[in-house]
Design a protein around this motif. Structure first.
Motif, PDB file in Angstrom:
ATOM      1  N   ASN A 264     -12.250  -2.170  -4.269  1.00  0.00           N
ATOM      2  CA  ASN A 264     -12.027  -1.827  -5.365  1.00  0.00           C
ATOM      3  C   ASN A 264     -13.108  -1.045  -6.726  1.00  0.00           C
ATOM      4  O   ASN A 264     -13.224  -0.407  -7.296  1.00  0.00           O
ATOM      5  CB  ASN A 264     -11.059  -2.406  -6.366  1.00  0.00           C
ATOM      6  CG  ASN A 264      -9.771  -1.949  -5.510  1.00  0.00           C
ATOM      7  OD1 ASN A 264      -9.021  -1.394  -5.266  1.00  0.00           O
ATOM      8  ND2 ASN A 264      -8.498  -2.711  -5.607  1.00  0.00           N
TER       9      ASN A 264
ATOM     10  N   LEU B 196       1.204  -1.022   0.285  1.00  0.00           N
ATOM     11  CA  LEU B 196       0.358   0.446  -0.469  1.00  0.00           C
ATOM     12  C   LEU B 196       1.278   1.563   0.110  1.00  0.00           C
ATOM     13  O   LEU B 196       2.264   0.785   0.681  1.00  0.00           O
ATOM     14  CB  LEU B 196      -0.597   0.047   1.388  1.00  0.00           C
ATOM     15  CG  LEU B 196      -1.908  -0.779   1.042  1.00  0.00           C
ATOM     16  CD1 LEU B 196      -2.153  -1.130   2.775  1.00  0.00           C
ATOM     17  CD2 LEU B 196      -2.440  -1.496   0.732  1.00  0.00           C
TER      18      LEU B 196
ATOM     19  N   THR C 137      -7.772   3.795 -14.206  1.00  0.00           N
ATOM     20  CA  THR C 137      -9.155   3.992 -13.799  1.00  0.00           C
ATOM     21  C   THR C 137      -9.828   4.342 -14.719  1.00  0.00           C
ATOM     22  O   THR C 137     -10.705   5.307 -14.466  1.00  0.00           O
ATOM     23  CB  THR C 137      -8.661   5.606 -12.266  1.00  0.00           C
ATOM     24  OG1 THR C 137      -7.741   6.491 -13.379  1.00  0.00           O
ATOM     25  CG2 THR C 137      -7.704   5.401 -11.542  1.00  0.00           C
TER      26      THR C 137
ATOM     27  N   ASN D 193      -3.400   2.883  -0.685  1.00  0.00           N
ATOM     28  CA  ASN D 193      -4.116   2.809  -1.716  1.00  0.00           C
ATOM     29  C   ASN D 193      -3.201   1.577  -2.357  1.00  0.00           C
ATOM     30  O   ASN D 193      -1.865   1.443  -1.962  1.00  0.00           O
ATOM     31  CB  ASN D 193      -3.395   3.980  -2.727  1.00  0.00           C
ATOM     32  CG  ASN D 193      -4.353   4.793  -2.448  1.00  0.00           C
ATOM     33  OD1 ASN D 193      -5.418   4.660  -2.253  1.00  0.00           O
ATOM     34  ND2 ASN D 193      -4.180   6.230  -2.242  1.00  0.00           N
TER      35      ASN D 193
ATOM     36  N   ARG E 184     -13.056   1.843   1.884  1.00  0.00           N
ATOM     37  CA  ARG E 184     -11.872   1.688   2.004  1.00  0.00           C
ATOM     38  C   ARG E 184     -11.580   2.510   3.780  1.00  0.00           C
ATOM     39  O   ARG E 184     -10.871   1.276   4.229  1.00  0.00           O
ATOM     40  CB  ARG E 184     -10.820   2.908   1.443  1.00  0.00           C
ATOM     41  CG  ARG E 184      -9.803   3.038   1.342  1.00  0.00           C
ATOM     42  CD  ARG E 184      -9.030   3.700   0.210  1.00  0.00           C
ATOM     43  NE  ARG E 184      -8.672   3.500  -0.722  1.00  0.00           N
ATOM     44  CZ  ARG E 184      -8.419   2.275  -1.601  1.00  0.00           C
ATOM     45  NH1 ARG E 184      -6.712   1.502  -0.005  1.00  0.00           N
ATOM     46  NH2 ARG E 184      -8.115   1.578  -2.873  1.00  0.00           N
TER      47      ARG E 184
ATOM     48  N   GLU F 264     -15.013   1.670  -4.864  1.00  0.00           N
ATOM     49  CA  GLU F 264     -14.522   2.844  -5.157  1.00  0.00           C
ATOM     50  C   GLU F 264     -14.841   3.527  -7.150  1.00  0.00           C
ATOM     51  O   GLU F 264     -14.549   4.339  -7.826  1.00  0.00           O
ATOM     52  CB  GLU F 264     -13.174   3.032  -4.761  1.00  0.00           C
ATOM     53  CG  GLU F 264     -12.675   3.078  -3.930  1.00  0.00           C
ATOM     54  CD  GLU F 264     -10.628   3.174  -3.244  1.00  0.00           C
ATOM     55  OE1 GLU F 264     -10.426   2.809  -4.102  1.00  0.00           O
ATOM     56  OE2 GLU F 264     -11.220   4.276  -2.341  1.00  0.00           O
TER      57      GLU F 264
ATOM     58  N   SER G  51     -16.577   6.702  -1.383  1.00  0.00           N
ATOM     59  CA  SER G  51     -15.160   6.502  -0.016  1.00  0.00           C
ATOM     60  C   SER G  51     -15.342   5.880   1.320  1.00  0.00           C
ATOM     61  O   SER G  51     -13.919   5.189   1.787  1.00  0.00           O
ATOM     62  CB  SER G  51     -14.797   8.056  -0.273  1.00  0.00           C
ATOM     63  OG  SER G  51     -15.727   8.228   0.609  1.00  0.00           O
TER      64      SER G  51
ATOM     65  N   PRO H 271      -6.117  10.295  -1.267  1.00  0.00           N
ATOM     66  CA  PRO H 271      -6.271   9.445  -1.623  1.00  0.00           C
ATOM     67  C   PRO H 271      -6.328   9.513  -2.913  1.00  0.00           C
ATOM     68  O   PRO H 271      -7.071   9.981  -4.098  1.00  0.00           O
ATOM     69  CB  PRO H 271      -7.400   8.345  -0.607  1.00  0.00           C
ATOM     70  CG  PRO H 271      -7.919   9.234   0.081  1.00  0.00           C
ATOM     71  CD  PRO H 271      -7.681  10.619   0.182  1.00  0.00           C
ATOM     72  N   GLN H 272      -5.464   8.539  -3.884  1.00  0.00           N
ATOM     73  CA  GLN H 272      -5.182   8.605  -5.251  1.00  0.00           C
ATOM     74  C   GLN H 272      -5.258   6.645  -5.541  1.00  0.00           C
ATOM     75  O   GLN H 272      -4.805   6.002  -4.963  1.00  0.00           O
ATOM     76  CB  GLN H 272      -3.830   8.921  -5.791  1.00  0.00           C
ATOM     77  CG  GLN H 272      -4.123  10.645  -5.264  1.00  0.00           C
ATOM     78  CD  GLN H 272      -4.674  11.165  -6.634  1.00  0.00           C
ATOM     79  OE1 GLN H 272      -4.774  11.139  -7.708  1.00  0.00           O
ATOM     80  NE2 GLN H 272      -4.952  12.552  -5.172  1.00  0.00           N
ATOM     81  N   THR H 273      -5.904   6.144  -6.882  1.00  0.00           N
ATOM     82  CA  THR H 273      -6.387   5.814  -6.710  1.00  0.00           C
ATOM     83  C   THR H 273      -5.345   4.746  -7.111  1.00  0.00           C
ATOM     84  O   THR H 273      -4.916   5.716  -8.656  1.00  0.00           O
ATOM     85  CB  THR H 273      -7.905   5.514  -7.994  1.00  0.00           C
ATOM     86  OG1 THR H 273      -8.648   5.208  -7.181  1.00  0.00           O
ATOM     87  CG2 THR H 273      -8.076   3.602  -7.902  1.00  0.00           C
TER      88      THR H 273
ATOM     89  N   ASN I 278      -0.766   6.440   1.282  1.00  0.00           N
ATOM     90  CA  ASN I 278      -2.934   7.384   1.204  1.00  0.00           C
ATOM     91  C   ASN I 278      -3.442   6.062   1.746  1.00  0.00           C
ATOM     92  O   ASN I 278      -4.470   5.834   1.216  1.00  0.00           O
ATOM     93  CB  ASN I 278      -2.890   7.966   0.506  1.00  0.00           C
ATOM     94  CG  ASN I 278      -1.968   9.418   0.781  1.00  0.00           C
ATOM     95  OD1 ASN I 278      -2.534   9.206   2.007  1.00  0.00           O
ATOM     96  ND2 ASN I 278      -2.228   9.725  -0.912  1.00  0.00           N
TER      97      ASN I 278
END
Length: 195
Positions: A174, A9, A133, A14, A185, A177, A182, A127-129, A12
């Motif tokens: 996943n 991870l 995406t 992810n 997560r 999201e 949100s 947070p960034q995926t 953040n």
């Protein structure tokens, strides 16, 4: 024998990379080292990250199996240059428990964790995926997702974690999201930290 699967991870939380149990190879006992599964992970955080996290667990599928280990008498005979005896090898059942050893050497690698984050200079806390995406053509959310759907994902994530099915829980996060949710997560992180 504990058969590990590793999720990496970013700062953040992810998901940045996964290492399935198949990358861990059996190392035979030698010296003071017992039989073990081992691999080398080359991970380097990008400059905008203070931490990366390793989540080490065993998958439900791996718990059903076993690993064939050469009999110590065979290894001893080979080490002395003798013909190994004709005896059966040992079978180690996979277990939820085991000893995990992690060594960090500080060397930089080409596998950067957090590379797809917005900027290497700012320490963004949003947070960034990680990963693909892009939405499929023609799929746009025209209205917000109902609270019932959000409750479903949170409940399903908790249930998967209770059954130690971390792969399923991460897949549910996943999927949630992708729908713009949100809280799943946060549910995942809160419940995994209790284990």
């Amino acid at each position: 024998m504990f058969v590990p699967t590793v999720a990496v991870l970013d700062a953040n939380y992810n998901l940045a990379a996964t290492y399935p149990s198949s990358v861990f190879k059996l190392q035979h006992e030698s010296g003071l080292q017992a039989n073990r599964l081992s691999t080398e992970l080359n991970l380097t955080p990008t400059p905008n990250q203070d931490y990366i996290y390793l989540l080490v667990y065993t998958a439900a599928d791996d718990l059903q199996g076993s690993t064939l280990i050469p009999h110590p008498a065979k290894l001893y005979a080979k080490a002395r240059g003798n013909q190994p005896p004709a005896i059966d090898d040992l079978r180690a059942q996979h277990s939820r428990n085991g000893k995990i050893q992690i060594r960090v050497d500080g060397k930089q690698s080409a596998q950067f964790i957090g590379m797809q984050m917005p900027s290497f200079k700012d320490k963004s806390t949003t947070p960034q995926t990680i990963g693909n995406t892009a939405k499929a053509a023609g799929t746009t959310l025209t209205k917000p997702v109902e609270k019932e759907t959000e409750r479903y994902f949170n409940t399903a994530i908790r249930n998967a974690l209770k059954q130690n099915d971390i792969d399923r829980a991460m897949n549910l996060v996943n999927e949630a999201e992708k729908l713009g949710l949100s809280s799943p997560r946060k549910t995942f992180i809160d419940n995994i930290s209790k284990k």
